[in-house]
Write an enzyme that holds these catalytic residues in place. Sequence first.
Site, mmCIF file in Angstrom:
data_model
loop_
_atom_site.group_PDB
_atom_site.id
_atom_site.type_symbol
_atom_site.label_atom_id
_atom_site.label_comp_id
_atom_site.label_asym_id
_atom_site.label_seq_id
_atom_site.Cartn_x
_atom_site.Cartn_y
_atom_site.Cartn_z
ATOM 1 N N ASP A 5 43.615 -1.143 -9.139
ATOM 2 C CA ASP A 5 45.038 -1.316 -9.428
ATOM 3 C C ASP A 5 45.556 -0.264 -10.387
ATOM 4 O O ASP A 5 46.741 0.073 -10.392
ATOM 5 C CB ASP A 5 45.290 -2.715 -9.981
ATOM 6 C CG ASP A 5 45.153 -3.728 -8.867
ATOM 7 O OD1 ASP A 5 44.012 -4.108 -8.549
ATOM 8 O OD2 ASP A 5 46.177 -4.072 -8.250
ATOM 9 N N ASN A 35 40.799 -3.615 -11.807
ATOM 10 C CA ASN A 35 40.855 -4.172 -10.449
ATOM 11 C C ASN A 35 40.753 -5.689 -10.560
ATOM 12 O O ASN A 35 40.597 -6.241 -11.657
ATOM 13 C CB ASN A 35 39.737 -3.593 -9.573
ATOM 14 C CG ASN A 35 39.980 -3.914 -8.095
ATOM 15 O OD1 ASN A 35 41.068 -3.673 -7.571
ATOM 16 N ND2 ASN A 35 38.991 -4.472 -7.416
ATOM 17 N N LYS A 36 40.839 -6.336 -9.407
ATOM 18 C CA LYS A 36 40.846 -7.798 -9.355
ATOM 19 C C LYS A 36 39.735 -8.408 -10.211
ATOM 20 O O LYS A 36 38.611 -7.899 -10.233
ATOM 21 C CB LYS A 36 40.696 -8.222 -7.888
ATOM 22 C CG LYS A 36 40.749 -9.695 -7.615
ATOM 23 C CD LYS A 36 41.965 -10.398 -8.202
ATOM 24 C CE LYS A 36 43.297 -9.784 -7.802
ATOM 25 N NZ LYS A 36 44.425 -10.266 -8.628
ATOM 26 N N ARG A 55 55.153 -6.998 -11.726
ATOM 27 C CA ARG A 55 53.695 -7.084 -11.943
ATOM 28 C C ARG A 55 53.290 -5.928 -12.857
ATOM 29 O O ARG A 55 53.658 -4.785 -12.592
ATOM 30 C CB ARG A 55 52.943 -7.040 -10.606
ATOM 31 C CG ARG A 55 53.302 -8.240 -9.717
ATOM 32 C CD ARG A 55 52.281 -8.537 -8.669
ATOM 33 N NE ARG A 55 51.018 -8.955 -9.198
ATOM 34 C CZ ARG A 55 49.915 -9.055 -8.442
ATOM 35 N NH1 ARG A 55 49.966 -8.758 -7.170
ATOM 36 N NH2 ARG A 55 48.779 -9.452 -8.968
ATOM 37 N N ARG A 69 51.158 -7.748 -1.827
ATOM 38 C CA ARG A 69 50.258 -7.522 -2.949
ATOM 39 C C ARG A 69 49.297 -6.402 -2.591
ATOM 40 O O ARG A 69 49.276 -5.939 -1.452
ATOM 41 C CB ARG A 69 49.535 -8.821 -3.337
ATOM 42 C CG ARG A 69 49.203 -9.647 -2.127
ATOM 43 C CD ARG A 69 47.811 -10.108 -1.975
ATOM 44 N NE ARG A 69 46.810 -9.226 -2.405
ATOM 45 C CZ ARG A 69 46.198 -8.328 -1.641
ATOM 46 N NH1 ARG A 69 46.537 -8.173 -0.384
ATOM 47 N NH2 ARG A 69 45.239 -7.572 -2.108
ATOM 48 N N GLN A 125 41.914 -13.878 -2.011
ATOM 49 C CA GLN A 125 42.302 -12.793 -1.103
ATOM 50 C C GLN A 125 41.152 -12.388 -0.176
ATOM 51 O O GLN A 125 41.377 -11.904 0.928
ATOM 52 C CB GLN A 125 42.757 -11.561 -1.903
ATOM 53 C CG GLN A 125 44.054 -11.725 -2.665
ATOM 54 C CD GLN A 125 43.819 -12.149 -4.093
ATOM 55 O OE1 GLN A 125 42.874 -12.874 -4.392
ATOM 56 N NE2 GLN A 125 44.676 -11.708 -4.992
HETATM 57 O O1 MRU Z 1 46.556 -9.404 -7.290
HETATM 58 P P1 MRU Z 1 46.452 -8.526 -6.069
HETATM 59 O O2 MRU Z 1 46.090 -9.274 -4.826
HETATM 60 O O3 MRU Z 1 47.657 -7.637 -5.924
HETATM 61 O O4 MRU Z 1 45.223 -7.586 -6.410
HETATM 62 C C1 MRU Z 1 44.863 -6.566 -5.523
HETATM 63 C C2 MRU Z 1 43.613 -5.896 -5.890
HETATM 64 O O5 MRU Z 1 43.026 -6.108 -6.907
HETATM 65 C C3 MRU Z 1 43.155 -4.865 -4.949
HETATM 66 O O6 MRU Z 1 41.763 -4.819 -4.932
HETATM 67 C C4 MRU Z 1 43.712 -3.518 -5.413
HETATM 68 O O7 MRU Z 1 45.098 -3.580 -5.587
HETATM 69 C C5 MRU Z 1 43.410 -2.466 -4.440
HETATM 70 S S1 MRU Z 1 44.372 -2.701 -2.985
HETATM 71 C C6 MRU Z 1 44.134 -1.417 -1.953
#
Ligand code: MRU
Length: 342
Positions: free
Chosen positions: A235, A245-246, A89, A46, A194
């Site tokens: 993202d 982003n997350k 995704r 991820r 995470q």
């Molecule tokens: O759902 P995930 O764990 O793939 O989400 C990841 C994130 O939101 C990260 O902050 C983002 O991808 C940047 S990773 C360098």
Amino acid sequence: MRVQPIEWRDGVVAILDQTQLPQRMVVHEYDDWQGVAEAIRVMQVRGAPAIGIAAAYGLALAARTIDAPTMEAFRAEFGEACRAFAQTRPTAVNLFGAIERLQAVVAQCPTPDEARVRLLAEAHAIREEDYAADYAMGKHGAALLPPNARVLTICNTGALATGGIGTALGILRVARQQGTLAHVYACETRPRLQGLKLTAWELLQEGIPFEVIADSAAGTLMAQGKVDAVIAGADRIAANGDTANKIGTYTLAVLAHYHGVPFYIAAPLSTIDPRTPDGASIPIEYRDPSEITHIDGLQIAPAGAPALNPAFDITPAALITAIITEQGVFRPPYDFIPIAQA
Ligand code: MRU
């Protein structure tokens, strides 16, 4: 030693299973592309750049296993694998960038054999470019921090999420080496945790002083003057700078704005999507409600409690102090169309 979330091992794709960290270091070796696609979908791997790299190696693997006598038949089967990866995704644009790069290679190849060789080379190139981008971002970002900086971050943006030292976390690594980073506050990052599981694991290995905080503690730390900057990953960054982003990143940006704390996004240029004009056009992944009602498979909510689980949110460009890339630091007004197409 640098963590390797994805490795090409002589015809198999090895993926460090992040769903098992930090308790167990389990590496799965996939010899079929469907396994790699599923590993992305279930988040064994991820983080936007790492997802792109995994898809690239997955497609290089697909090319090896496609038994097509003609280039036309090869392209048809390869296209099916591309479509399957594209469905794993929806938000991280590096996934689609990697697929497009590999499709462009196939379009130029006269024979399946040549395609197999060149696709693997392209996958290696995507990983190496990301590795270099992380270091460049680290230097640009560390230069923005004050002495003895206390930085708040979210999710995991480290070596586990990229091909190198990480994006936001890469900046923290460089700042620590340069002696400017005093402390990190790592948001635990519900629902998948995470921050608690992965960022904490990386920061411990790096010897960077940190504390994990409940996501809801960020505001009070800012009010107490304990946060000098927020740095988050991305993202997908739209052409106008709006950033997916997350989930929880937007909340941090609003809090940072209110408290006068600089709010930075760190991401490679491969995370900028010039074809997405603004945040409203970014597809947001909604994941299984059980990620909210359960933690590591253990039911926390009463049976039957409904839950809503958007995995990402959009931070409007107006709340972003600067976007840190391998090509330098961009400040508003953002206009990434010419930059990302260059
Ligand atoms: O759902 P995930 O764990 O793939 O989400 C990841 C994130 O939101 C990260 O902050 C983002 O991808 C940047 S990773 C360098």
